[in-house]
Write an enzyme that holds these catalytic residues in place. Structure first.
Site, PDB file in Angstrom:
ATOM      1  N   LYS A   1      -1.544  38.935  10.791  1.00 32.81           N
ATOM      2  CA  LYS A   1      -1.684  40.329  11.216  1.00 32.81           C
ATOM      3  C   LYS A   1      -1.662  41.288  10.026  1.00 32.81           C
ATOM      4  O   LYS A   1      -1.723  42.498  10.200  1.00 32.81           O
ATOM      5  CB  LYS A   1      -0.545  40.699  12.170  1.00 32.81           C
TER       6      LYS A   1
ATOM      7  N   ARG B   1       6.099  27.996   0.724  1.00 38.22           N
ATOM      8  CA  ARG B   1       4.870  27.511   0.093  1.00 38.22           C
ATOM      9  C   ARG B   1       3.779  28.525   0.380  1.00 38.22           C
ATOM     10  O   ARG B   1       3.601  28.964   1.522  1.00 38.22           O
ATOM     11  CB  ARG B   1       4.455  26.138   0.633  1.00 38.22           C
TER      12      ARG B   1
ATOM     13  N   ARG C   1       4.731  16.302   3.709  1.00 41.81           N
ATOM     14  CA  ARG C   1       5.903  15.776   3.008  1.00 41.81           C
ATOM     15  C   ARG C   1       6.909  16.866   2.640  1.00 41.81           C
ATOM     16  O   ARG C   1       8.109  16.739   2.923  1.00 41.81           O
ATOM     17  CB  ARG C   1       5.474  15.031   1.733  1.00 41.81           C
ATOM     18  N   THR C   2       6.448  17.922   2.002  1.00 40.91           N
ATOM     19  CA  THR C   2       7.387  18.933   1.505  1.00 40.91           C
ATOM     20  C   THR C   2       8.097  19.634   2.654  1.00 40.91           C
ATOM     21  O   THR C   2       9.321  19.783   2.654  1.00 40.91           O
ATOM     22  CB  THR C   2       6.666  19.955   0.613  1.00 40.91           C
TER      23      THR C   2
ATOM     24  N   HIS D   1       5.488  23.636  -8.718  1.00 36.01           N
ATOM     25  CA  HIS D   1       6.061  22.946  -7.558  1.00 36.01           C
ATOM     26  C   HIS D   1       7.403  22.354  -8.008  1.00 36.01           C
ATOM     27  O   HIS D   1       7.559  21.141  -8.152  1.00 36.01           O
ATOM     28  CB  HIS D   1       5.113  21.841  -7.088  1.00 36.01           C
TER      29      HIS D   1
END
Length: 320
Positions: A87, A108, A58-59, A136
């Site tokens: 890496k 995120r 969703r985000t 959030h």
């Protein structure tokens, strides 16, 4: 790029925006939802980088849809494994590199504070799209827009937050934002093991003067609620699977449990749901969670426009 004489604005914590700025952002989002075509070319030539080190549907798609609906482009990574983080590249180096390619970034990250680290050295605006179990803020803006559309404002509301209140970053951000309004009353509905963290209670709720009560039974408080905000028990936050299995079905909302609820109750959920809201509720007029998801596109469109300075007067200028 923004004027270097101005201090770069980011959204890392909901408190980064004043109440007035938040209200202006919500107003812009409402105008966007009513006049989508008028905003369809606002970000032509601009690029959003989506840096998602944790799984998201969703985000991430909401951010990408928002930028594309504004006429802009999107680049990014959908997981840590598909980025140079695999890496060993640091967040600081990643944002320096991304700043060469994009005009704004949404990040995120599984580590709390990672977006803040990025914002401290970035030459483009950074949006926190969720950091661990911490904050959030764009989901909170989505929630506020949904509440505003349902209730017309935020004062004098009784809000039940139910489920995983310990690890639920959406809950933490929403509490932090709602305490700024008058007459807010919270019911924190959870098992003992998933209670709201003490620092949220002590540093945010109590200091605001908001009335609150911690309860175990959803049905006991149902008749009082104006908003019921359901959350899933998050398997990914548990170190012990046995604890997750024991707690995952603590609260399941059914039509039977809504018998004593107000007709004007708004049922919200940040999604994804597992089984904490029965599918039978989807057709109920009080179910707002899919409208909530749609509102996420409008508010992220507004946020992108504000942080890029394309819509003036939304955020205040902050000089270095």
């Amino acid at each position: 790029m923004q004027n270097t004489e101005e201090k770069m604005r980011h959204l890392i914590d909901q408190a980064d925006f004043s109440t007035q700025e938040t209200e202006r952002l919500l107003n812009l989002a409402e105008d966007i939802s009513a006049n989508m075509q008028a905003y369809s070319k606002k970000c032509e030539g601009k690029i959003l980088a989506t840096l998602f080190y944790e799984p998201s549907t969703r985000t991430r798609l909401s951010f990408e849809s928002a930028m594309m609906r504004l006429g802009g482009g999107v680049i990014g990574v959908a997981s840590a494994d598909s980025s140079s983080a695999a890496k060993g590249e640091s967040v600081a180096d990643t944002i320096r590199m991304i700043s060469c390619y994009a005009d704004i970034a949404a990040m995120r990250h599984f580590k709390e504070g990672a977006p803040a680290v990025a914002a401290n050295i970035s030459s483009i605006p950074v949006i926190n799209a969720g950091d661990g179990g911490h904050q959030h803020p764009t989901q909170t803006l989505t929630d506020l827009l949904t509440i505003k559309k349902c209730k017309g404002g935020f004062d004098n509301l009784t809000i039940g937050l139910c489920g995983d209140l310990k690890f639920g970053r959406t809950v933490h951000s929403l509490i932090k934002s709602l305490v700024r309004y008058e007459g807010i009353k919270f019911y924190f509905i959870s098992p003992e093991e998933l209670k709201v963290p003490d620092y949220i209670i002590d540093e945010i709720v109590r200091t605001s003067g908001c009335e609150y009560k911690e309860v175990n039974d959803m049905e006991d408080v149902m008749p009082e609620l104006d908003i019921l905000y359901m959350t899933r028990v998050q398997k990914e936050r548990f170190f012990n699977e046995a604890d997750y299995v024991r707690l995952k079905d603590s609260y399941i909302l059914t039509l039977d449990k809504l018998k004593t609820a107000k007709e004007a109750l708004a049922i919200m959920h940040p999604l994804p749901r597992v089984n904490e809201i029965a599918v039978e509720i989807d057709g109920d007029s009080r179910a707002m969670y899919f409208k909530q998801a749609q509102n996420g596109v409008y508010i992220r469109m507004a946020l992108i426009l504000a942080l890029l300075g394309i819509e003036n007067g939304i955020l205040e200028e902050k000089h270095a």
